[in-house]
Design an enzyme around this catalytic site. Structure first.
Site, PDB file in Angstrom:
ATOM      1  N   ASN A 185      28.975 -16.577 -18.636  1.00 16.05           N
ATOM      2  CA  ASN A 185      29.761 -16.526 -19.868  1.00 16.05           C
ATOM      3  C   ASN A 185      30.890 -15.505 -19.826  1.00 16.05           C
ATOM      4  OD1 ASN A 185      28.602 -18.627 -21.198  1.00 16.05           O
ATOM      5  ND2 ASN A 185      27.467 -17.419 -22.676  1.00 16.05           N
ATOM      6  N   TYR A 186      30.898 -14.647 -18.815  1.00 21.89           N
ATOM      7  CA  TYR A 186      32.062 -13.801 -18.587  1.00 21.89           C
ATOM      8  C   TYR A 186      32.921 -14.479 -17.518  1.00 21.89           C
ATOM      9  CZ  TYR A 186      29.555  -9.954 -20.955  1.00 21.89           C
ATOM     10  OH  TYR A 186      28.882  -9.156 -21.850  1.00 21.89           O
ATOM     11  N   ARG A 187      33.431 -15.616 -17.850  1.00 24.32           N
ATOM     12  CA  ARG A 187      34.142 -16.474 -16.893  1.00 24.32           C
ATOM     13  C   ARG A 187      35.184 -15.675 -16.097  1.00 24.32           C
ATOM     14  NH1 ARG A 187      32.948 -21.231 -15.254  1.00 24.32           N
ATOM     15  NH2 ARG A 187      32.875 -22.148 -17.334  1.00 24.32           N
TER      16      ARG A 187
END
Length: 577
Positions: A504-506
């Site tokens: 989710n921390y692309r």
């Protein structure tokens, strides 16, 4: 894809500091090298030939296809389709409404040929069928908190955006302690509706109210209760997904393998998530929060060193996030450490725990604020919990949109004091990039690494987010490069083989899908093993079974199995439709 990754589960360092009047800074933008790569690898990424050009005929073709797929006929179908050639003003408004990173809101940013904003499930089905028929890549956006804009920008020439913001119904059932939440709902809306029904229930998810549920959960999802209740996906008990054939499946019809994959395996690889069914969790009527700042001159180095070993092992009702940020104080460049806590209990018990385990931080009664759970949500979202109406959580645009870059790491062993000193010196030298340290332990150490695709469980002390925000106007400083320099500097202090990352921390710096077949698999494995470690190959097998044509794809999607890459016989898939 439905992965709006902020967060979700993310905190904005600069905004927090501004709120507390501790730091003010105006910085600005510059495009980064990863963005160049992101825009120009399309020649090797596209799967189809002879796709229509992004013009008015594409709009008409899509509209006619959607009409033909509507059963019964939907006379309002044209109102959910937007094109830069047909209704350009509305198209621009819809596209920009949920862009949460201004790096991807420029004239040179690739734009979708068509945007579809479904208002019912059948619209999603029709959009998938038509995108496949007309040879368009499909991107699904549920909130816009996607650090690299993968949910609404593409390296492929012909793509559409399926924007889920109209599908945001939330049904709370306190009697059985569940919530059915459509993918386009935002976390703030979920929290608000839970608080309407109960003062002793919550859900373990991110601190930013404007993060989309669909993307947040698809990548794992976490918040201040992860040490007590684990990740968001650990509390999902059912889901609805539209697959590559346009069918709606629930847990029973999709089978346990696909259900496993969509709980943390990332959005945009397996289908379009329509809704999740979640198990609510119990929260006490009295919660406690605190916020304590220390500079290097105030012993911050020793406190950060102690935090690394104490907080992951402390009472699981307690979550203490650590922000580390360069600061200009008393005409000196220094480092400031900020300790932000959420405790599921009253201040008296919290003080007992802190005095026993972390007395060096010096938490006092006056530092502690006793709040309800929903007030803790406001506190962590940077609102004044005493004066801000809870209805602010229904404001889908309450956040400030900035230019930003994020990266991530995991830490398995405490960083020594000498290492922290070197790191702090490097941060001061660079000038702006900060850290968010999120402690693990508690429930996170009790869930098996393969229980969901999210593998970063036992053995991790904390997760690092590299965070830098800036404003338009300052084009002399390359903040994206600053984040990369600090990331490189941290190599010896973080996880290895692979160097882990949080989905989710692309971060496109760690790898991008390139090509098809073996080339696609090999390039996908580079980032896939960082995000998913030993769960990567199982995700590949699920992907290959449910979407063998690789219709659902993006720059960091799960690749399909290439010939010769299977090792032995794969586990039998269950009801993969």
């Amino acid at each position: 894809m439905g992965l709006i990754l902020f967060v979700f589960a993310t905190i904005n360092i600069v905004d927090i500091m501004v709120k507390h009047n501790k730091i003010m800074s105006s910085m600005s933008s510059i495009m980064n090298f990863s963005l160049i790569i992101f825009f120009f690898i399309s020649s090797c990424f596209s799967l189809s030939n002879g796709a229509p050009h992004p013009n008015n005929s594409s709009y008409e073709s899509f509209l006619q296809c959607l009409k033909s797929q509507s059963t019964p006929p939907d006379p309002k179908i044209s109102t959910i389709v937007y094109s830069p050639t047909h209704n350009s003003t509305a198209y621009t408004t819809v596209l920009q409404a949920y862009i949460k990173n201004r790096r991807f809101n420029t004239t040179s940013t690739p734009k979708p040929t068509v945007i579809i904003t479904p208002t019912k499930e059948s619209h999603v089905q029709a959009a998938v069928i038509c995108a496949k028929k007309l040879h368009f890549q499909i991107k699904t956006r549920s909130g816009g908190h996607d650090y690299e804009a993968v949910s609404y920008v593409s390296t492929e020439k012909n793509f559409i955006v399926l924007d889920m913001f109209n599908l945001r119904t939330i049904n709370i059932n306190i009697a059985n302690e569940t919530a059915v939440v459509q993918a386009g709902a935002l976390l703030g809306e979920l929290y608000y509706h839970i608080s309407e029904k109960s003062k002793v229930h919550g859900f373990p998810a991110g601190v930013s109210p404007t993060v989309g549920v669909g993307g947040h959960i698809s990548g794992g999802g976490y918040g201040t209760m992860l040490r007590k209740y684990g990740l968001s996906v650990d509390n999902v008990i059912d889901a609805q997904i539209v697959n590559a054939n346009g069918k709606i499946l629930d847990r029973k019809t999709m089978g346990e393998d696909l259900f496993w994959a969509i709980r943390g395996g990332g959005g945009g690889s397996f289908g379009v998530i329509v809704s999740y069914t979640m198990k609510l969790v119990k929260v006490p009527q009295v919660n406690t929060v605190f916020w304590i700042m220390r500079t290097v001159a105030e012993n911050a180095t020793d406190l950060v060193f102690k935090w690394q070993s104490v907080v992951p092992a402390i009472d699981e009702d307690l979550f203490i996030r650590l922000l580390i940020q360069p600061a200009w104080l008393n005409k000196t460049n220094t480092i400031r450490a900020t300790f932000i806590a959420h405790f599921l209990g009253d201040s008296a018990r919290l003080l007992t725990i802190m005095n026993k385990n972390f007395p060096e931080l010096g938490v006092k009664k006056e530092d502690c604020k006793e709040v309800s759970w929903i007030q803790s949500v406001l506190y962590w979202a940077n609102f004044d919990y005493k004066t801000t109406p809870v209805k602010i959580l229904l404001d889908r645009h309450s956040d400030k949109v900035n230019f930003l870059k994020r990266k991530s790491d995991y830490v398995h062993t405490p960083i020594p004091k000498s290492g922290l000193t070197s790191i702090f010196n490097k941060m001061v030298e660079l000038g702006k990039v900060g850290f968010v340290f999120n402690p693990y332990g508690g429930r996170m150490s009790k869930v098996a690494a393969d229980a969901t695709p999210f593998p970063h469980r036992a053995g991790n002390l904390f997760k690092i987010q590299y965070s830098v925000n800036w404003n338009e106007g300052d084009e002399k400083i390359d903040y994206v490069n600053q984040s990369r320099v600090l990331y490189s500097f941290m190599t010896k202090y973080v996880s290895k083989n692979p160097r882990e990352a949080f989905y989710n921390y692309r971060d496109l710096d760690i790898g991008v899908m390139a090509g098809t077949g073996k080339k696609g698999f090999d390039s996908g494995k580079v980032y896939g093993e960082k995000y998913f470690k030993g769960n990567f190959m199982r995700l590949v097998k699920v992907k290959t079974a449910v979407d063998p044509e690789n219709f659902f794809r993006h720059e960091q999607s799960i690749p399909i199995m290439a010939a010769g890459n299977g090792k032995g016989k794969s586990k039998k898939m269950t009801k993969l439709v």
